[in-house]
Design a protein around this motif. Structure first.
Motif, PDB file in Angstrom:
ATOM      1  N   SER A 287       0.830  -1.203   0.000  1.00 16.67           N
ATOM      2  CA  SER A 287       0.000   0.000   0.000  1.00 16.67           C
ATOM      3  C   SER A 287       0.864   1.253   0.000  1.00 16.67           C
ATOM      4  CB  SER A 287      -0.917   0.015   1.230  1.00 16.67           C
ATOM      5  OG  SER A 287      -0.150   0.232   2.408  1.00 16.67           O
ATOM      6  N   ALA A 288       0.258   2.367  -0.391  1.00 17.60           N
ATOM      7  CA  ALA A 288       0.972   3.639  -0.439  1.00 17.60           C
ATOM      8  C   ALA A 288       1.476   4.042   0.945  1.00 17.60           C
ATOM      9  CB  ALA A 288       0.057   4.724  -1.001  1.00 17.60           C
ATOM     10  N   THR A 289       0.690   3.793   1.983  1.00 16.35           N
ATOM     11  CA  THR A 289       1.086   4.176   3.340  1.00 16.35           C
ATOM     12  C   THR A 289       2.325   3.424   3.790  1.00 16.35           C
ATOM     13  OG1 THR A 289      -1.229   4.647   3.906  1.00 16.35           O
ATOM     14  CG2 THR A 289       0.314   4.341   5.735  1.00 16.35           C
ATOM     15  N   TRP A 290       2.357   2.139   3.531  1.00 17.62           N
ATOM     16  CA  TRP A 290       3.518   1.349   3.939  1.00 17.62           C
ATOM     17  C   TRP A 290       4.745   1.673   3.096  1.00 17.62           C
ATOM     18  CZ3 TRP A 290       4.478  -0.649   8.345  1.00 17.62           C
ATOM     19  CH2 TRP A 290       3.432  -1.076   9.168  1.00 17.62           C
ATOM     20  N   LEU A 291       4.527   2.035   1.840  1.00 18.96           N
ATOM     21  CA  LEU A 291       5.655   2.488   1.029  1.00 18.96           C
ATOM     22  C   LEU A 291       6.292   3.732   1.637  1.00 18.96           C
ATOM     23  CD1 LEU A 291       4.394   2.036  -2.655  1.00 18.96           C
ATOM     24  CD2 LEU A 291       6.243   0.782  -1.541  1.00 18.96           C
ATOM     25  N   ALA A 292       5.447   4.641   2.148  1.00 15.23           N
ATOM     26  CA  ALA A 292       5.951   5.857   2.782  1.00 15.23           C
ATOM     27  C   ALA A 292       6.730   5.528   4.052  1.00 15.23           C
ATOM     28  CB  ALA A 292       4.795   6.806   3.100  1.00 15.23           C
ATOM     29  N   VAL A 293       6.251   4.570   4.823  1.00 18.14           N
ATOM     30  CA  VAL A 293       6.955   4.162   6.047  1.00 18.14           C
ATOM     31  C   VAL A 293       8.331   3.588   5.706  1.00 18.14           C
ATOM     32  CG1 VAL A 293       6.958   2.522   7.957  1.00 18.14           C
ATOM     33  CG2 VAL A 293       4.865   3.744   7.375  1.00 18.14           C
ATOM     34  N   ILE A 294       8.359   2.691   4.748  1.00 20.19           N
ATOM     35  CA  ILE A 294       9.631   2.078   4.334  1.00 20.19           C
ATOM     36  C   ILE A 294      10.597   3.146   3.859  1.00 20.19           C
ATOM     37  CG2 ILE A 294      10.700   0.518   2.661  1.00 20.19           C
ATOM     38  CD1 ILE A 294       8.033  -1.074   2.703  1.00 20.19           C
ATOM     39  N   PHE A 295      10.093   4.071   3.051  1.00 22.80           N
ATOM     40  CA  PHE A 295      10.910   5.168   2.535  1.00 22.80           C
ATOM     41  C   PHE A 295      11.521   5.964   3.684  1.00 22.80           C
ATOM     42  CE2 PHE A 295      11.810   9.331   0.956  1.00 22.80           C
ATOM     43  CZ  PHE A 295      12.088   9.213  -0.389  1.00 22.80           C
ATOM     44  N   GLY A 296      10.690   6.401   4.614  1.00 19.93           N
ATOM     45  CA  GLY A 296      11.156   7.245   5.713  1.00 19.93           C
ATOM     46  C   GLY A 296      12.184   6.579   6.591  1.00 19.93           C
ATOM     47  N   ILE A 297      11.956   5.325   6.934  1.00 22.22           N
ATOM     48  CA  ILE A 297      12.876   4.616   7.831  1.00 22.22           C
ATOM     49  C   ILE A 297      14.242   4.425   7.185  1.00 22.22           C
ATOM     50  CG2 ILE A 297      13.329   2.395   8.933  1.00 22.22           C
ATOM     51  CD1 ILE A 297      10.318   2.212   9.514  1.00 22.22           C
ATOM     52  N   PHE A 298      14.259   3.969   5.956  1.00 22.50           N
ATOM     53  CA  PHE A 298      15.528   3.741   5.273  1.00 22.50           C
ATOM     54  C   PHE A 298      16.319   5.035   5.100  1.00 22.50           C
ATOM     55  CE2 PHE A 298      14.207  -0.529   3.826  1.00 22.50           C
ATOM     56  CZ  PHE A 298      15.412  -1.187   3.939  1.00 22.50           C
ATOM     57  N   VAL A 299      15.623   6.089   4.737  1.00 19.98           N
ATOM     58  CA  VAL A 299      16.302   7.349   4.478  1.00 19.98           C
ATOM     59  C   VAL A 299      16.842   7.955   5.773  1.00 19.98           C
ATOM     60  CG1 VAL A 299      15.979   9.698   3.630  1.00 19.98           C
ATOM     61  CG2 VAL A 299      14.992   7.797   2.388  1.00 19.98           C
ATOM     62  N   ALA A 300      16.056   7.894   6.845  1.00 19.31           N
ATOM     63  CA  ALA A 300      16.515   8.417   8.128  1.00 19.31           C
ATOM     64  C   ALA A 300      17.724   7.633   8.639  1.00 19.31           C
ATOM     65  CB  ALA A 300      15.380   8.364   9.152  1.00 19.31           C
ATOM     66  N   TYR A 301      17.674   6.330   8.504  1.00 16.73           N
ATOM     67  CA  TYR A 301      18.798   5.486   8.933  1.00 16.73           C
ATOM     68  C   TYR A 301      20.075   5.846   8.178  1.00 16.73           C
ATOM     69  CZ  TYR A 301      21.713   1.315   9.400  1.00 16.73           C
ATOM     70  OH  TYR A 301      22.761   0.455   9.620  1.00 16.73           O
ATOM     71  N   SER A 302      19.941   6.063   6.890  1.00 13.30           N
ATOM     72  CA  SER A 302      21.110   6.421   6.085  1.00 13.30           C
ATOM     73  C   SER A 302      21.675   7.770   6.518  1.00 13.30           C
ATOM     74  CB  SER A 302      20.734   6.463   4.598  1.00 13.30           C
ATOM     75  OG  SER A 302      20.297   5.196   4.170  1.00 13.30           O
ATOM     76  N   GLY A 303      20.787   8.714   6.852  1.00 13.68           N
ATOM     77  CA  GLY A 303      21.246  10.019   7.303  1.00 13.68           C
ATOM     78  C   GLY A 303      22.015   9.940   8.599  1.00 13.68           C
ATOM     79  N   VAL A 304      21.527   9.127   9.530  1.00  9.55           N
ATOM     80  CA  VAL A 304      22.226   8.942  10.805  1.00  9.55           C
ATOM     81  C   VAL A 304      23.611   8.370  10.571  1.00  9.55           C
ATOM     82  CG1 VAL A 304      22.240   7.621  12.957  1.00  9.55           C
ATOM     83  CG2 VAL A 304      20.128   8.700  12.173  1.00  9.55           C
ATOM     84  N   LYS A 305      23.692   7.403   9.705  1.00 13.29           N
ATOM     85  CA  LYS A 305      24.987   6.783   9.418  1.00 13.29           C
ATOM     86  C   LYS A 305      25.971   7.784   8.823  1.00 13.29           C
ATOM     87  CE  LYS A 305      24.648   2.513  10.763  1.00 13.29           C
ATOM     88  NZ  LYS A 305      25.565   2.000  11.817  1.00 13.29           N
ATOM     89  N   MET A 306      25.474   8.634   7.952  1.00 17.44           N
ATOM     90  CA  MET A 306      26.360   9.602   7.322  1.00 17.44           C
ATOM     91  C   MET A 306      26.876  10.642   8.305  1.00 17.44           C
ATOM     92  SD  MET A 306      26.807   8.737   4.186  1.00 17.44           S
ATOM     93  CE  MET A 306      27.443  10.195   3.367  1.00 17.44           C
ATOM     94  N   LEU A 307      26.102  10.935   9.371  1.00 15.94           N
ATOM     95  CA  LEU A 307      26.495  11.946  10.348  1.00 15.94           C
ATOM     96  C   LEU A 307      27.059  11.356  11.638  1.00 15.94           C
ATOM     97  CD1 LEU A 307      23.713  14.694  10.197  1.00 15.94           C
ATOM     98  CD2 LEU A 307      26.017  14.770   9.265  1.00 15.94           C
TER      99      LEU A 307
END
Length: 272
Positions: free
Chosen positions: A106-126
């Protein structure tokens, strides 16, 4: 198409192309939120908006990655030894994601997956943790397996894989400029595989809707690709002039903003 729609897409494509060359992200993570905002006003069916935004943004990466890749290759920055190991796995992962799993989420779960992966990557970079001394890229089998995972995850997010492949390579002591350049090359293989999958998996659902080729909204694809191809080389040139620390901060800040937006959208979807 409406002139306002064309102009808005042209500006968006120019910005995304520059970011793709600068950060090696393929532009997908920038495009998805903005296309989700724009598509309701320009004829994309409500039940296809999120899927169309993801599929269209991924397909633009075919063109932006070629342009960005040429600029990086001219500077000798692409680690082709890594590309040829990871690309086959990314193709497999992309076909599984875009051609099968994508249409069932579903669109909602796609948004959740998107947000979690992107936030995790940002933390790793910083995180500020230096790469482990002596750490190198893992063996060929392990690196190819990582490619499968990145290709699969990218297909669910409409991103070129840079949000995962850049941190993966930098943690293995690949210089950040080489990691960004290599990510731009890998994005091409991810985009081709997933785009083929989106056309296949969305063909019956989108059939009869104007402008839809599977899940891809091709009128937007044309405008976005034309502009992003023009600006991607400029971003690639800037990537070789910025200091490593600045490049990481720019990358991470962009990830945090996009993660917050998509998680908020998911929250609204669950609350509805």
């Amino acid at each position: 198409m409406d002139p306002v729609f064309i102009v808005s897409l042209a500006c968006l494509g120019a910005a995304v192309g520059f970011a793709a060359g600068l950060l090696g992200i393929g532009g997908g993570m920038i495009l998805v939120p903005f296309l989700t905002m724009l598509f309701p006003f320009y004829g994309v069916p409500d039940d296809l908006i999120v899927h169309a935004a993801i599929a269209t943004s991924m397909t633009t990466i075919i063109f932006t990655s070629i342009s960005s890749m040429r600029a990086h290759h001219a500077k000798g920055a692409i680690r082709w030894d890594i590309v040829w190991i990871m690309a086959p796995g990314m193709i497999v992962g992309g076909l599984l994601s875009g051609g099968a799993v994508f249409s069932y989420i579903s669109a909602t779960w796609l948004a959740v997956i998107f947000g979690i992966f992107v936030a995790y990557s940002g933390v790793k970079m910083l995180s500020g943790k230096p790469p482990v001394v002596g750490r190198t890229m893992p063996g060929k089998a392990a690196t190819a397996s990582v490619g499968v995972g990145i290709g699969f995850a990218s297909g669910l997010l409409g991103a070129g894989g840079g949000f995962l492949s850049v941190p993966f390579m930098t943690r293995s002591n690949v210089l950040v400029h080489n990691a960004v350049a290599t990510s731009a090359a890998l994005g091409f293989f991810i985009a081709v595989a997933n785009s083929a999958g989106y056309i296949y998996s969305g063909f019956s659902e989108a059939q009869g809707h104007d402008g839809m080729l599977g899940y891809i909204f091709w009128p937007a694809l044309i405008v976005l690709s034309a502009m992003s191809v023009l600006t991607a080389p400029y971003g690639a040139r800037c990537a070789h002039r910025l200091p490593v620390t600045t490049l990481k901060r720019v990358f991470a800040c962009l990830l945090f903003v996009l993660a917050a937006y998509m998680l908020f959208e998911a929250y609204k979807g669950f609350s509805a």
